[in-house]
Design a protein around this motif. Structure first.
Motif, PDB file in Angstrom:
ATOM      1  N   CYS A  79       0.853  -1.195   0.000  1.00  0.00           N
ATOM      2  CA  CYS A  79       0.000   0.000   0.000  1.00  0.00           C
ATOM      3  C   CYS A  79       0.884   1.239   0.000  1.00  0.00           C
ATOM      4  N   TYR A  80       1.113   1.775  -1.178  1.00  0.00           N
ATOM      5  CA  TYR A  80       1.940   2.977  -1.325  1.00  0.00           C
ATOM      6  C   TYR A  80       1.343   4.121  -0.478  1.00  0.00           C
ATOM      7  N   ALA A  81       2.184   4.751   0.330  1.00  0.00           N
ATOM      8  CA  ALA A  81       1.725   5.852   1.199  1.00  0.00           C
ATOM      9  C   ALA A  81       1.567   7.126   0.368  1.00  0.00           C
ATOM     10  N   VAL A  82       0.319   7.465   0.094  1.00  0.00           N
ATOM     11  CA  VAL A  82      -0.017   8.539  -0.846  1.00  0.00           C
ATOM     12  C   VAL A  82       0.603   9.868  -0.434  1.00  0.00           C
ATOM     13  N   LYS A  83       0.742  10.102   0.867  1.00  0.00           N
ATOM     14  CA  LYS A  83       1.200  11.424   1.290  1.00  0.00           C
ATOM     15  C   LYS A  83       2.621  11.754   0.817  1.00  0.00           C
ATOM     16  N   ALA A  84       3.410  10.746   0.468  1.00  0.00           N
ATOM     17  CA  ALA A  84       4.782  11.013   0.026  1.00  0.00           C
ATOM     18  C   ALA A  84       4.816  11.754  -1.306  1.00  0.00           C
ATOM     19  N   ASN A  85       3.895  11.407  -2.199  1.00  0.00           N
ATOM     20  CA  ASN A  85       3.784  12.075  -3.502  1.00  0.00           C
ATOM     21  C   ASN A  85       2.434  11.672  -4.070  1.00  0.00           C
ATOM     22  N   SER A  86       1.496  12.611  -4.102  1.00  0.00           N
ATOM     23  CA  SER A  86       0.111  12.236  -4.396  1.00  0.00           C
ATOM     24  C   SER A  86      -0.337  12.664  -5.788  1.00  0.00           C
ATOM     25  N   SER A  87       0.595  12.938  -6.680  1.00  0.00           N
ATOM     26  CA  SER A  87       0.211  13.349  -8.033  1.00  0.00           C
ATOM     27  C   SER A  87      -0.530  12.220  -8.734  1.00  0.00           C
ATOM     28  N   LEU A  88      -1.571  12.591  -9.460  1.00  0.00           N
ATOM     29  CA  LEU A  88      -2.427  11.572 -10.087  1.00  0.00           C
ATOM     30  C   LEU A  88      -1.635  10.618 -10.969  1.00  0.00           C
ATOM     31  N   LEU A 140       0.207   8.123  -8.863  1.00  0.00           N
ATOM     32  CA  LEU A 140      -0.738   7.142  -8.311  1.00  0.00           C
ATOM     33  C   LEU A 140      -1.211   6.190  -9.411  1.00  0.00           C
ATOM     34  N   GLY A 141      -1.468   6.743 -10.594  1.00  0.00           N
ATOM     35  CA  GLY A 141      -1.947   5.929 -11.710  1.00  0.00           C
ATOM     36  C   GLY A 141      -0.919   4.882 -12.125  1.00  0.00           C
ATOM     37  N   LEU A 142       0.332   5.304 -12.177  1.00  0.00           N
ATOM     38  CA  LEU A 142       1.439   4.396 -12.525  1.00  0.00           C
ATOM     39  C   LEU A 142       1.456   3.214 -11.556  1.00  0.00           C
ATOM     40  N   GLY A 156      -0.474  -2.560  -9.878  1.00  0.00           N
ATOM     41  CA  GLY A 156      -1.140  -3.446  -8.909  1.00  0.00           C
ATOM     42  C   GLY A 156      -1.067  -2.986  -7.471  1.00  0.00           C
ATOM     43  N   ALA A 157      -0.559  -1.793  -7.234  1.00  0.00           N
ATOM     44  CA  ALA A 157      -0.378  -1.331  -5.854  1.00  0.00           C
ATOM     45  C   ALA A 157      -1.716  -1.056  -5.179  1.00  0.00           C
ATOM     46  N   GLY A 158      -1.710  -1.194  -3.853  1.00  0.00           N
ATOM     47  CA  GLY A 158      -2.749  -0.636  -3.014  1.00  0.00           C
ATOM     48  C   GLY A 158      -2.240   0.693  -2.497  1.00  0.00           C
ATOM     49  N   PHE A 159      -3.025   1.341  -1.643  1.00  0.00           N
ATOM     50  CA  PHE A 159      -2.655   2.672  -1.176  1.00  0.00           C
ATOM     51  C   PHE A 159      -2.944   2.839   0.306  1.00  0.00           C
ATOM     52  N   ASP A 160      -2.046   3.547   0.975  1.00  0.00           N
ATOM     53  CA  ASP A 160      -2.245   3.947   2.369  1.00  0.00           C
ATOM     54  C   ASP A 160      -2.619   5.422   2.347  1.00  0.00           C
ATOM     55  N   GLU A 186      -7.042  12.258  -0.038  1.00  0.00           N
ATOM     56  CA  GLU A 186      -6.160  11.253  -0.633  1.00  0.00           C
ATOM     57  C   GLU A 186      -6.959  10.106  -1.243  1.00  0.00           C
ATOM     58  N   LEU A 187      -8.073   9.747  -0.611  1.00  0.00           N
ATOM     59  CA  LEU A 187      -8.925   8.691  -1.186  1.00  0.00           C
ATOM     60  C   LEU A 187      -9.485   9.153  -2.532  1.00  0.00           C
ATOM     61  N   PHE A 188      -9.913  10.407  -2.582  1.00  0.00           N
ATOM     62  CA  PHE A 188     -10.434  10.976  -3.831  1.00  0.00           C
ATOM     63  C   PHE A 188      -9.370  10.893  -4.929  1.00  0.00           C
ATOM     64  N   ARG A 189      -8.147  11.245  -4.584  1.00  0.00           N
ATOM     65  CA  ARG A 189      -7.052  11.169  -5.556  1.00  0.00           C
ATOM     66  C   ARG A 189      -6.847   9.744  -6.051  1.00  0.00           C
ATOM     67  N   VAL A 190      -6.833   8.792  -5.110  1.00  0.00           N
ATOM     68  CA  VAL A 190      -6.613   7.387  -5.486  1.00  0.00           C
ATOM     69  C   VAL A 190      -7.688   6.933  -6.476  1.00  0.00           C
ATOM     70  N   ILE A 191      -8.924   7.287  -6.181  1.00  0.00           N
ATOM     71  CA  ILE A 191     -10.033   6.865  -7.045  1.00  0.00           C
ATOM     72  C   ILE A 191      -9.924   7.553  -8.411  1.00  0.00           C
ATOM     73  N   GLN A 192      -9.621   8.852  -8.400  1.00  0.00           N
ATOM     74  CA  GLN A 192      -9.450   9.578  -9.668  1.00  0.00           C
ATOM     75  C   GLN A 192      -8.330   8.976 -10.515  1.00  0.00           C
ATOM     76  N   ALA A 193      -7.302   8.465  -9.844  1.00  0.00           N
ATOM     77  CA  ALA A 193      -6.144   7.927 -10.569  1.00  0.00           C
ATOM     78  C   ALA A 193      -6.379   6.494 -11.039  1.00  0.00           C
ATOM     79  N   GLY A 194      -7.538   5.921 -10.700  1.00  0.00           N
ATOM     80  CA  GLY A 194      -7.822   4.549 -11.122  1.00  0.00           C
ATOM     81  C   GLY A 194      -7.390   3.495 -10.121  1.00  0.00           C
ATOM     82  N   GLY A 195      -7.084   3.903  -8.890  1.00  0.00           N
ATOM     83  CA  GLY A 195      -6.706   2.937  -7.849  1.00  0.00           C
ATOM     84  C   GLY A 195      -7.919   2.149  -7.381  1.00  0.00           C
ATOM     85  N   ASP A 196      -7.654   0.978  -6.837  1.00  0.00           N
ATOM     86  CA  ASP A 196      -8.726   0.094  -6.379  1.00  0.00           C
ATOM     87  C   ASP A 196      -9.003   0.352  -4.889  1.00  0.00           C
TER      88      ASP A 196
END
Ligand SMILES: *Cc1c(COP(=O)(O)O)cnc(C)c1O
Length: 412
Positions: free
Chosen positions: A54-63, A66-68, A73-77, A83-93
């Motif tokens: 689960c990649y920790a989004v706060k380290a670098n949260s650019s879409l 996150l998309g990369l 196959g990464a998850g997210f912390d 940050e959840l909004f960003r993950v979803i916008q970037a196509g994260g699960d």
């Protein structure tokens, strides 16, 4: 993924001098290959063990970042609804998202439940009660781990050390069993894990190993009491080399040192690395504006400042600063400072460095983590653009701000 060919510094196959001339400065540049390599080092070395990185989004949260990672196959912390909004916008699960943080708010918990996240890392009994109430209203059952405070010293900068009982994070490991016990009354939360995160920029991983042992012991005890504990979340925190030649723990070696413990436990593993995935994958490009001398002191004034990269000012952090094009002149010793009106605005002090001239470009290295995310508009400076390099190609993944964007939402 940043190296010289001849006199020119490249990111992958892209010469940074060309990029700086095209995009302008200051600008953050990230290597997609470096980010993916670091992610894969975690994912591959965990191997056959059931796990989520689960990649920790706060380290670098650019879409785009996150998309990369999402596509790999990464998850997210996450630590906020934003940050959840960003993950979803970037196509994260969302089903691979763990939600950490000491001050979750009701609307954020609501959003997380609605999105169907994997699990909450809970930091207090009151938080657990709130999650239970919201889950009950929505008619769902929320999975949780208690973030325990194992009382180990991460031996890092005091602002980023989190695992001692004096810190605001987690629940004291000795009190955790009683909290799990009392939480049995909450019908809409399920105790499925134990988690911790003891700090950041940890260069000697032995405190992490020590806390893993404490977590495993707790997980065993909870299982004996009838809790269906399925996973261990050991947080992030692995350090990286900020000085050229500095030794930092290798990701693969670190995970391998934990393999045996994990395998025996039969638990699945969550790990939340941030800095060690993106930190060394980025640089901040800046241009020299002026050289000046005050008495014996030499200054290199550049167009990047503490509002772009606050780590030197905030943590006294060291970042190597290298020329984007080598010149043959003897080195100088100077402070590298920005245009912000504070004496605390520096990128380096008394640094032996290239003898640069106005117009030359410099690369502030290891700026991929806690760089752009901590940037601000202080002094009404426009936030820098971000660029992602992939092989010989590059694209702007965030445009430089404009004056219009600077005042967006404001009224006179
Ligand atoms: C900040 C943080 C991380 C990531 O830490 P890094 O040092 O960037 O790896 C992971 N988990 C939690 C709970 C955090 O707060």
């Amino acid at each position: 993924m940043f190296s010289y060919s001849g006199n020119d510094l490249y990111c992958e196959q892209v010469p940074l001098a060309d990029l700086a001339a095209r995009v302008g400065t200051p600008a953050f540049v990230y290597s997609s290959q470096a980010i993916l390599c670091n992610y894969q080092a975690y994912d591959e070395s965990l191997g056959a063990l059931p796990h989520i990185v689960c990649y920790a989004v706060k380290a670098n949260s650019s879409l785009a970042v996150l998309g990369l990672l999402a596509r790999a196959g990464a998850g997210f912390d996450i630590v906020s609804g934003g940050e959840l909004f960003r993950v979803i916008q970037a196509g994260g699960d969302p089903a691979k998202v763990v939600y950490s943080g000491v001050g979750k708010m009701a609307d954020e918990v609501e959003y997380a439940l609605e999105s169907g996240i994997h699990s909450f890392n809970c930091e207090s009994e009151a938080e657990l009660e709130l999650i239970d109430a919201i889950a009950a209203r929505r008619g769902v059952k929320a999975s949780y781990s208690i973030r325990v405070n194992p009382d180990v010293d991460a031996s890092t900068h005091p602002y980023i050390s989190t695992g001692l009982s004096q810190h605001k994070f987690g629940i004291d490991i000795t009190e955790a069993p009683a909290v799990y016990e009392r939480a049995r009354q909450f019908r809409n939360v399920a105790a499925e894990g134990v988690s911790c995160h003891i700090g950041s920029q940890i260069l000697d991983p032995s405190p992490i190993l020590e806390s893993v042992d404490k977590l495993l012991e707790l997980a065993r005890a909870l299982r004996a009491e009838g809790f269906d504990i399925q996973r261990l979340d050991l947080g992030g925190g692995l350090g990286i080399a900020y000085h050229a030649g500095e030794e930092a723990p290798a990701i693969r070696g670190f995970i391998e040192s934990l393999q045996e413990r994990f395998r025996e436990s039969g638990l699945s593993v969550v790990i939340e690395p941030g800095r060690s995935i993106v930190g060394a994958a980025g640089v901040l490009l800046t241009r020299v504006l002026y050289r000046k001398r005050n008495g014996p002191k030499e200054f290199v004034v550049v167009d990047a400042a503490m509002n772009d990269l606050i780590r030197p000012s905030l943590y006294r952090a060291h970042h190597d600063i290298v020329p984007v094009r080598h010149n043959p002149l003897p080195k100088i010793t100077a402070d590298v400072v920005g245009p912000v009106c504070e004496s605390g605005d520096f990128l380096a002090r008394d640094r032996e460095m290239a003898n640069v001239m106005p117009g030359d470009f410099l690369a502030v290295r290891t700026a991929g983590a806690y760089g752009f995310v901590l940037s601000s508009n202080y002094n009404s400076r426009l936030r820098a653009p971000e660029v992602l390099v992939e092989g010989g190609a590059w694209r702007v993944i965030r445009k430089r701000e404009t004056y219009e964007e600077l005042i967006r939402g404001e009224t006179v």
